[in-house]
Enzyme design. Structure first.
Site, PDB file in Angstrom:
ATOM      1  N   ASP A  41      -5.248  -5.342  10.872  1.00 46.96           N
ATOM      2  CA  ASP A  41      -6.604  -4.943  11.017  1.00 46.96           C
ATOM      3  C   ASP A  41      -8.332  -5.473  10.848  1.00 46.96           C
ATOM      4  O   ASP A  41      -8.396  -5.333  11.236  1.00 46.96           O
ATOM      5  CB  ASP A  41      -6.597  -3.565   9.978  1.00 46.96           C
ATOM      6  CG  ASP A  41      -6.629  -3.661   8.594  1.00 46.96           C
ATOM      7  OD1 ASP A  41      -5.645  -4.603   8.220  1.00 46.96           O
ATOM      8  OD2 ASP A  41      -6.373  -2.932   7.271  1.00 46.96           O
TER       9      ASP A  41
ATOM     10  N   LYS B 285       1.021  -1.348  -0.250  1.00 42.93           N
ATOM     11  CA  LYS B 285      -0.096   0.017   0.164  1.00 42.93           C
ATOM     12  C   LYS B 285       0.981   0.881  -0.032  1.00 42.93           C
ATOM     13  O   LYS B 285       0.664   1.986   0.722  1.00 42.93           O
ATOM     14  CB  LYS B 285      -1.155  -0.164   1.466  1.00 42.93           C
ATOM     15  CG  LYS B 285      -2.139  -1.081   1.362  1.00 42.93           C
ATOM     16  CD  LYS B 285      -2.447  -0.817   2.598  1.00 42.93           C
ATOM     17  CE  LYS B 285      -1.856  -1.907   3.388  1.00 42.93           C
ATOM     18  NZ  LYS B 285      -2.600  -1.945   4.904  1.00 42.93           N
TER      19      LYS B 285
HETATM   20  C1  BGC Z   1      -1.598  -5.248   4.009  1.00 41.87           C
HETATM   21  C2  BGC Z   1      -2.423  -6.478   4.883  1.00 41.87           C
HETATM   22  C3  BGC Z   1      -4.126  -5.536   4.859  1.00 41.87           C
HETATM   23  C4  BGC Z   1      -4.605  -4.960   3.976  1.00 41.87           C
HETATM   24  C5  BGC Z   1      -5.958  -4.317   4.609  1.00 41.87           C
HETATM   25  C6  BGC Z   1      -2.775  -5.288   2.615  1.00 41.87           C
HETATM   26  O1  BGC Z   1      -1.981  -4.420   1.988  1.00 41.87           O
HETATM   27  O2  BGC Z   1      -1.108  -6.613   3.108  1.00 41.87           O
HETATM   28  O3  BGC Z   1      -1.991  -6.806   6.142  1.00 41.87           O
HETATM   29  O4  BGC Z   1      -5.147  -6.141   6.455  1.00 41.87           O
HETATM   30  O5  BGC Z   1      -3.726  -4.084   3.256  1.00 41.87           O
HETATM   31  O6  BGC Z   1      -5.522  -2.808   5.329  1.00 41.87           O
END
Ligand code: BGC
Length: 469
Positions: free
Chosen positions: A193, A157
């Site tokens: 989360d 992200k």
């Molecule tokens: C992460 C997860 C997270 C999700 C939602 C993903 O990019 O790898 O760990 O739960 O985003 O935030």
């Protein structure tokens, strides 16, 4: 003529029920690979143990701190779990922005910033003297070794801080707090989360055994039978598994449904080749997919008299929030006109409605793919428990889920998991409150096992006495 050419662009995004069923079946296989003792280290869907062995039973209570890192903001919360009212109350909270440079800087800078925000919060809320237990929601894939030991596998992200991958994130946080030396924290519980979301909904609804996020990223967790988690010792009971389903497709198994636009979004991302499923679904990418489609249509003279504006030609400038604004049932067309004007485009009425169609198609695909993945999880839980029919609750959060019509997702899951009856519970502040809840449940379990040990001890003493007689 025009309509057919528009169709040609959109058709690859339209997944039939059969295709969705196939996607769900592929994920089913990948869940098994992730759970397997010898297959897990190469599995694209990582199925990470969370060391959360129980959902709330309603007897938890106390005051907690929570940190929430993983979306666009970092948050600090003071949370109170009230047994009498069966409520998790947010007493206070504070948002600290994480500047873009920091997302790409060093890990030390990031954790110093977090420790500073926490320190300021404690200071301004007169909590510095207390040593409260802390729940840390850290929403990235982590190999969890204990509830308070969690190794970052990789950033996602848009984060890419150096010196954190492969390290214990709890340790990095503690070190940063130690460097300041002006306050202390109690025991730490690390959570994803999705887990926080499941746990915060679980206090209200004890049949909540799945947590799902469709926000900046996407992911889900669910309660799995321990005997199926081959990496964990033990036969009895359940453990929450963080699926990290965003990584589905990283081995190429979804290549047949990727469009040229998905391939392009992946190529230009900061983590090419990883989180392929996430890139088709989540908020960080949807706007960019729409933009690329619009650019191509414009080049093909299907839109805006063939003229691409500078904004439309710039990566990232078609925001995901535009999609939900344009999709709105009543004001959508008006919103579309406004947005297209702001993007410097010379649009016609037909253009505006084609843009609406593009937005609708891409957000529907996101909803359907999530539905397919969720169906895999509920079907799995039903099979695990050998139930003809499963009634369960999914705790959900994330801007993409909140801002877009959810009826498509829900209808599609019903179609793909006909023997499951699913209630969706949108969690308020789930990832913050949930971290506190995890800490609270861990304390309850520790307390219960202490009581058990004590009573075991008493039994033993009696036995010894008996033997002595
Ligand atoms: C992460 C997860 C997270 C999700 C939602 C993903 O990019 O790898 O760990 O739960 O985003 O935030």
């Amino acid at each position: 003529g025009g309509d057919l050419r528009v169709e040609k662009y959109l058709q690859p995004f339209q997944l039939s029920p059969e295709t969705l069923q196939e996607v769900s079946a592929r994920l089913r296989k990948d869940l098994l690979r992730g759970l397997g003792k010898h297959s897990h280290h190469k599995a694209p869907v990582k199925m990470l143990p969370t060391f959360v062995r129980a959902t709330p039973d309603g007897t938890e209570k106390g005051d907690f701190l929570a940190l929430d890192l993983g979306g666009t903001n970092f948050r600090v919360l003071h949370v109170r779990v009230e047994e009498e009212a069966q409520k998790v109350l947010k007493m206070d909270s504070q948002i600290c922005a994480i500047p873009q440079e920091m997302m790409l800087g060093t890990g030390e800078q990031l954790f110093d910033h977090i420790a500073t925000c926490l320190g300021d919060f404690l200071e301004s809320h007169n909590l510095k003297g207390q040593t409260l237990p802390l729940g840390f929601t850290f929403s990235f894939p982590c190999e969890q070794l204990e509830i308070d030991k969690s190794i970052l596998i990789r950033w996602t992200k848009g984060f890419n801080c150096s010196g954190v991958e492969g390290k214990d994130v709890v340790q990095l946080l503690k070190e940063a707090i130690h460097r300041r030396g002006d306050y202390h924290i109690g025991s730490v519980a690390m959570v994803n989360d999705t887990v926080g979301t499941m746990m915060s909904c679980g206090y209200k609804d004890q049949s909540c055994e799945i947590g799902m996020i469709i926000g900046t990223g996407t992911n889900a967790c669910y309660m799995e039978e321990i005997k199926n988690v081959k990496r964990i010792e033990g036969e009895d009971g359940r453990m929450c598994i963080n699926t990290e389903w965003g990584g589905f497709g990283d081995d190429g198994c979804l290549d047949d449904i990727l469009t040229e636009f998905d391939v392009e979004v992946d190529k230009t991302s900061i983590n090419p080749g990883v989180h392929i499923f996430e890139k088709m679904i989540s908020g960080m990418y949807l706007g960019e997919i729409v933009r690329l489609v619009l650019v191509k249509m414009t080049k093909d003279k299907l839109l805006f008299k063939g003229q691409i504006s500078e904004a439309l030609g710039t990566c990232g400038l078609f925001e995901t929030k535009f999609i939900s604004e344009i999709e709105e049932p009543d004001s959508g067309l008006e919103n579309a006109k406004k947005i297209l004007t702001e993007l410097g485009l010379d649009w016609s009425l037909v253009d505006a409605s084609v843009v609406r169609l593009v937005c609708d198609t891409i957000s529907s695909r996101s909803a359907y793919l999530c539905a397919a993945a969720l169906a895999t999880l509920v079907n799995r839980i039903r099979n695990n428990r050998k139930l003809g029919h499963l009634k369960t609750t999914v705790g959900v959060d994330g801007t993409v889920y909140r801002k877009h019509p959810t009826s498509k997702l829900q209808k599609a899951v019903r179609l793909l998991a006909p023997q499951c009856d699913i209630t969706f519970l949108v969690s308020e502040d789930g990832s913050g409150k949930g971290a506190a809840m995890v800490t609270a449940v861990a304390q309850r379990l520790a307390h219960q096992s202490r009581l058990l040990e004590e009573s075991d001890g008493e039994d033993n003493e009696e036995e010894e006495e008996e033997e002595g007689q």
